[in-house]
Design an enzyme around this catalytic site. Structure first.
Site, mmCIF file in Angstrom:
data_model
loop_
_atom_site.group_PDB
_atom_site.id
_atom_site.type_symbol
_atom_site.label_atom_id
_atom_site.label_comp_id
_atom_site.label_asym_id
_atom_site.label_seq_id
_atom_site.Cartn_x
_atom_site.Cartn_y
_atom_site.Cartn_z
ATOM 1 N N SER A 70 0.838 -1.202 0.000
ATOM 2 C CA SER A 70 0.000 0.000 0.000
ATOM 3 C C SER A 70 0.876 1.258 0.000
ATOM 4 O O SER A 70 1.688 1.439 -0.897
ATOM 5 C CB SER A 70 -0.956 -0.041 1.189
ATOM 6 O OG SER A 70 -2.026 0.849 1.020
ATOM 7 N N ASP A 125 -6.130 -3.600 -2.078
ATOM 8 C CA ASP A 125 -5.011 -3.271 -1.193
ATOM 9 C C ASP A 125 -4.342 -4.515 -0.603
ATOM 10 O O ASP A 125 -5.003 -5.399 -0.063
ATOM 11 C CB ASP A 125 -5.545 -2.383 -0.059
ATOM 12 C CG ASP A 125 -4.455 -1.642 0.682
ATOM 13 O OD1 ASP A 125 -3.518 -2.300 1.183
ATOM 14 O OD2 ASP A 125 -4.526 -0.412 0.774
#
Length: 285
Positions: free
Chosen positions: A39, A153
């Protein structure tokens, strides 16, 4: 010069602390020989691997609430709020895309396959394709569709991918974890602000008292946000126990949240301060 395999965690805007961590590690004579991220950690790690971290930091200094809004390309989709193209295009203006395998140091980013729940590790192909997939925060950014997969993510599965970074003989494994919050200090801070608000008897404060419930901090959004944060944090802790990094820089924050991109320098400096302390403790053993 000590070689390190560096791993940077997820954490939204809190991940800007990774910049300060990298700066501190280099000042202490550590050489980053490989890097992995998830991320925001994938973004910072990728920009560093491309040799553009200083330019990225300078750009972040220009970010305020107005610019954050300008970079937010809202969507009317039922599965995400923001397309996410505008922010990537803005960064690519000074960090050109390139093949991961052509980066000067080994790099990888992790994402999550939403359909089958598997971790996806990017070690080749477009750098920004990998970053965009890794930062696809569920419900916020539009998922990435690639090779028949729907990618979200990486923090959903592996928020600090200590097991994915490329290792070299004699290197040290270093992890920077910004996935944790200092919940106790957060709560104490919220209570102080609440007391200050109650003491304010201005017309504006009285109107807000009528419009907003007393338990505003305990609602659908905050419950969902904290629940996901706690799960991500536990995954980080389990990975750290499994991999046992030589240096773990655990940066828990009470004053900064996942969307505080307009506070970049304060978060960067906090990352540097915490890393200086962790290195001093490691070298003092």
């Amino acid at each position: 010069m000590k070689d390190i395999a560096l791993v940077l965690s997820s954490g939204g805007a809190r991940g800007l602390a990774h910049i300060g961590a990298i700066e501190a590690l280099e000042e202490h004579g550590y050489h980053i020989s490989s890097i992995a991220g998830c991320s925001m950690g994938a973004l910072i790690g990728g920009v560093y691997a491309a040799g553009k971290l200083e330019a990225f930091r300078d750009w972040m200094k220009t970010i305020d609430r107005k610019k954050m809004l300008e970079l937010t390309d809202f969507s009317f989709s039922i599965n995400h709020l923001v397309k996410g193209d505008r922010i990537i295009e803005a960064i690519m203006a000074f960090v050109p895309d390139m093949a991961i395998e052509d980066l000067p140091i080994p790099y990888c980013a992790v994402a999550t396959d939403w359909q089958n729940g598997e971790e996806v590790v990017f070690r080749e192909g477009s750098l920004f394709d990998a970053i965009r997939a890794s930062i696809s925060l569920p419900l916020y950014y539009e998922p990435v569709r690639r090779d028949g997969r729907i990618l979200i993510d990486g923090g959903v599965i592996n928020p600090i991918p200590l097991n994915r970074v490329e290792r070299h003989e004699g290197d040290l494994l270093v992890g920077v974890d910004v996935s944790g919050h200092n919940y106790k200090k957060q709560w104490e801070r919220q209570q102080r602000l609440a007391e200050k608000h109650k003491a304010d008897r201005s017309l504006k404060a009285q109107i807000l008292d009528k419009l907003l419930p007393d338990n505003l901090d305990f609602n659908y959004y905050t419950v969902l946000s904290r629940t996901s944060s706690l799960m991500i944090r536990q995954n980080s802790i389990l990975m750290e126990r499994l991999m046992k990094p030589d240096i773990l820089i655990d940066i828990q924050m009470s004053s900064y949240g996942g969307f505080d991109y307009d506070k970049s320098e304060r978060i960067v400096n906090l990352g540097k301060k915490k890393t200086d302390l962790a290195i001093s403790q490691f070298e003092g053993k």
